[in-house]
Design a protein around this motif. Structure first.
Motif, mmCIF file in Angstrom:
data_model
loop_
_atom_site.group_PDB
_atom_site.id
_atom_site.type_symbol
_atom_site.label_atom_id
_atom_site.label_comp_id
_atom_site.label_asym_id
_atom_site.label_seq_id
_atom_site.Cartn_x
_atom_site.Cartn_y
_atom_site.Cartn_z
ATOM 1 N N ASP A 120 0.832 -1.204 0.000
ATOM 2 C CA ASP A 120 0.000 0.000 0.000
ATOM 3 C C ASP A 120 0.872 1.262 0.000
ATOM 4 N N LEU A 121 1.908 1.288 0.831
ATOM 5 C CA LEU A 121 2.811 2.447 0.860
ATOM 6 C C LEU A 121 3.579 2.592 -0.456
ATOM 7 N N LEU A 122 4.034 1.463 -1.003
ATOM 8 C CA LEU A 122 4.731 1.531 -2.290
ATOM 9 C C LEU A 122 3.822 2.105 -3.368
ATOM 10 N N ASP A 123 2.580 1.604 -3.439
ATOM 11 C CA ASP A 123 1.647 2.048 -4.477
ATOM 12 C C ASP A 123 1.207 3.498 -4.301
ATOM 13 N N SER A 124 1.046 3.941 -3.075
ATOM 14 C CA SER A 124 0.512 5.289 -2.848
ATOM 15 C C SER A 124 1.590 6.368 -2.778
ATOM 16 N N ARG A 125 2.788 6.039 -2.284
ATOM 17 C CA ARG A 125 3.789 7.075 -2.064
ATOM 18 C C ARG A 125 5.047 6.953 -2.917
ATOM 19 N N VAL A 126 5.467 5.728 -3.184
ATOM 20 C CA VAL A 126 6.763 5.537 -3.847
ATOM 21 C C VAL A 126 6.623 5.445 -5.361
ATOM 22 N N ARG A 127 5.773 4.559 -5.833
ATOM 23 C CA ARG A 127 5.695 4.297 -7.276
ATOM 24 C C ARG A 127 5.300 5.523 -8.102
ATOM 25 N N PRO A 128 4.368 6.376 -7.646
ATOM 26 C CA PRO A 128 4.071 7.572 -8.460
ATOM 27 C C PRO A 128 5.294 8.480 -8.639
ATOM 28 N N ALA A 129 6.090 8.633 -7.592
ATOM 29 C CA ALA A 129 7.283 9.483 -7.692
ATOM 30 C C ALA A 129 8.335 8.853 -8.599
ATOM 31 N N VAL A 130 8.497 7.548 -8.487
ATOM 32 C CA VAL A 130 9.483 6.847 -9.311
ATOM 33 C C VAL A 130 9.056 6.854 -10.778
ATOM 34 N N ALA A 131 7.758 6.757 -11.046
ATOM 35 C CA ALA A 131 7.261 6.797 -12.425
ATOM 36 C C ALA A 131 7.585 8.132 -13.084
ATOM 37 N N GLY A 135 10.703 5.121 -14.139
ATOM 38 C CA GLY A 135 10.954 3.772 -13.640
ATOM 39 C C GLY A 135 9.808 3.235 -12.810
ATOM 40 N N ASP A 136 10.084 2.138 -12.139
ATOM 41 C CA ASP A 136 9.102 1.519 -11.258
ATOM 42 C C ASP A 136 9.851 0.714 -10.205
ATOM 43 N N ILE A 137 9.231 0.558 -9.066
ATOM 44 C CA ILE A 137 9.754 -0.271 -7.988
ATOM 45 C C ILE A 137 8.625 -1.171 -7.537
ATOM 46 N N THR A 138 8.871 -2.480 -7.555
ATOM 47 C CA THR A 138 7.838 -3.430 -7.167
ATOM 48 C C THR A 138 8.308 -4.296 -5.999
ATOM 49 N N LEU A 165 16.804 3.902 -2.262
ATOM 50 C CA LEU A 165 16.359 2.767 -1.450
ATOM 51 C C LEU A 165 16.611 2.996 0.029
ATOM 52 N N LYS A 166 17.822 3.344 0.368
ATOM 53 C CA LYS A 166 18.210 3.433 1.778
ATOM 54 C C LYS A 166 17.647 4.671 2.478
ATOM 55 N N MET A 167 17.841 5.825 1.891
ATOM 56 C CA MET A 167 17.451 7.063 2.564
ATOM 57 C C MET A 167 15.979 7.396 2.359
ATOM 58 N N GLY A 168 15.432 6.999 1.241
ATOM 59 C CA GLY A 168 14.045 7.343 0.967
ATOM 60 C C GLY A 168 13.071 6.245 1.351
ATOM 61 N N ILE A 169 13.097 5.158 0.618
ATOM 62 C CA ILE A 169 12.101 4.098 0.790
ATOM 63 C C ILE A 169 12.261 3.388 2.129
ATOM 64 N N GLU A 170 13.495 3.055 2.499
ATOM 65 C CA GLU A 170 13.703 2.365 3.773
ATOM 66 C C GLU A 170 13.218 3.217 4.938
ATOM 67 N N ASN A 171 13.556 4.496 4.948
ATOM 68 C CA ASN A 171 13.111 5.376 6.033
ATOM 69 C C ASN A 171 11.591 5.496 6.071
ATOM 70 N N LEU A 172 10.965 5.595 4.905
ATOM 71 C CA LEU A 172 9.504 5.693 4.836
ATOM 72 C C LEU A 172 8.856 4.433 5.403
ATOM 73 N N LEU A 173 9.301 3.266 4.940
ATOM 74 C CA LEU A 173 8.706 2.014 5.410
ATOM 75 C C LEU A 173 8.961 1.795 6.891
ATOM 76 N N ARG A 174 10.159 2.075 7.372
ATOM 77 C CA ARG A 174 10.471 1.897 8.792
ATOM 78 C C ARG A 174 9.643 2.836 9.664
ATOM 79 N N HIS A 175 9.363 4.023 9.155
ATOM 80 C CA HIS A 175 8.564 4.989 9.917
ATOM 81 C C HIS A 175 7.130 4.485 10.127
ATOM 82 N N TYR A 176 6.523 3.959 9.077
ATOM 83 C CA TYR A 176 5.123 3.545 9.142
ATOM 84 C C TYR A 176 4.922 2.087 9.562
ATOM 85 N N ILE A 177 5.925 1.251 9.353
ATOM 86 C CA ILE A 177 5.776 -0.184 9.634
ATOM 87 C C ILE A 177 6.961 -0.624 10.498
#
Length: 188
Positions: A120-131, A135-138, A165-177
């Motif tokens: 859900d976080l990937l689809d709502s916050r990460v993938r639109p920015a990466v697109a 690109g895409d991240i799955t 991956l490390k500074m953006g996505i990892e921090n986002l996922l660790r914050h919420y999950i």
């Protein structure tokens, strides 16, 4: 037909915007010419010398080149190939060949609720920015706190992908999950 181009954070990758829908849903990744059998457009693009990877999004085509050729020499041939393809009326994907809308790897296991939150976080916050960067991240997997992600298009091989991956996505996922401890890339 007017095709716009945009640079991406990956200097070896350029984003082409043909001004019309490329894929109705999902994405399609062709990391080499052998993988292009499902797409007449990808096959056409791989015939241009210097093309090393092709990626399709909803309204864009991302092309990665080899180091042996400069964009100034490659771009006109690619613009011509994309224009010819769309003007011919040929399909982007062969009959029956479509990518799954989500693009995520299915996950069966006890961590189903955590995986649903990650996706859900990937689809709502990460993938639109990466697109926006071509690109895409799955989601590829989750094991003992580690999230495995597959980077495609401009993200694959991008010099800043580790930082993303490390500074953006990892921090986002660790914050919420809280169950997430680390994010790692998967090489396909």
């Amino acid at each position: 037909m007017f095709i716009q181009t945009e640079s991406t954070p990956n200097p070896a990758t350029l984003k082409f915007l043909p001004g019309q829908t490329v894929l109705e849903m999902g994405t399609a990744d062709f990391p080499n010419s052998d993988s292009a059998a499902a797409s007449p457009l990808a096959q056409r693009l791989f015939t241009v010398e210097g093309v090393s990877a092709v990626f399709f999004g909803n309204d864009f085509v991302t092309i990665t080149k080899t180091d042996a050729i400069e964009w100034d020499h490659l771009k006109p041939a690619l613009l011509g190939a994309i224009m010819e393809h769309f003007q011919s009326g040929a399909p982007v994907m062969s009959d029956g060949q479509t990518q799954a809308a989500g693009g995520h790897t299915a996950h069966d296991g006890e961590d189903g609720e955590v995986v649903d939150q990650i996706i859900d976080l990937l689809d709502s916050r990460v993938r639109p920015a990466v697109a926006q960067d071509g690109g895409d991240i799955t989601f590829h997997g989750f094991d003992r706190g580690v999230v495995y992600l597959h980077m495609q298009g401009a993200c694959a091989g991008c010099p800043s992908s580790t930082l993303t991956l490390k500074m953006g996505i990892e921090n986002l996922l660790r914050h919420y999950i809280p169950e997430v401890t680390e994010v790692r890339p998967v090489v396909a």
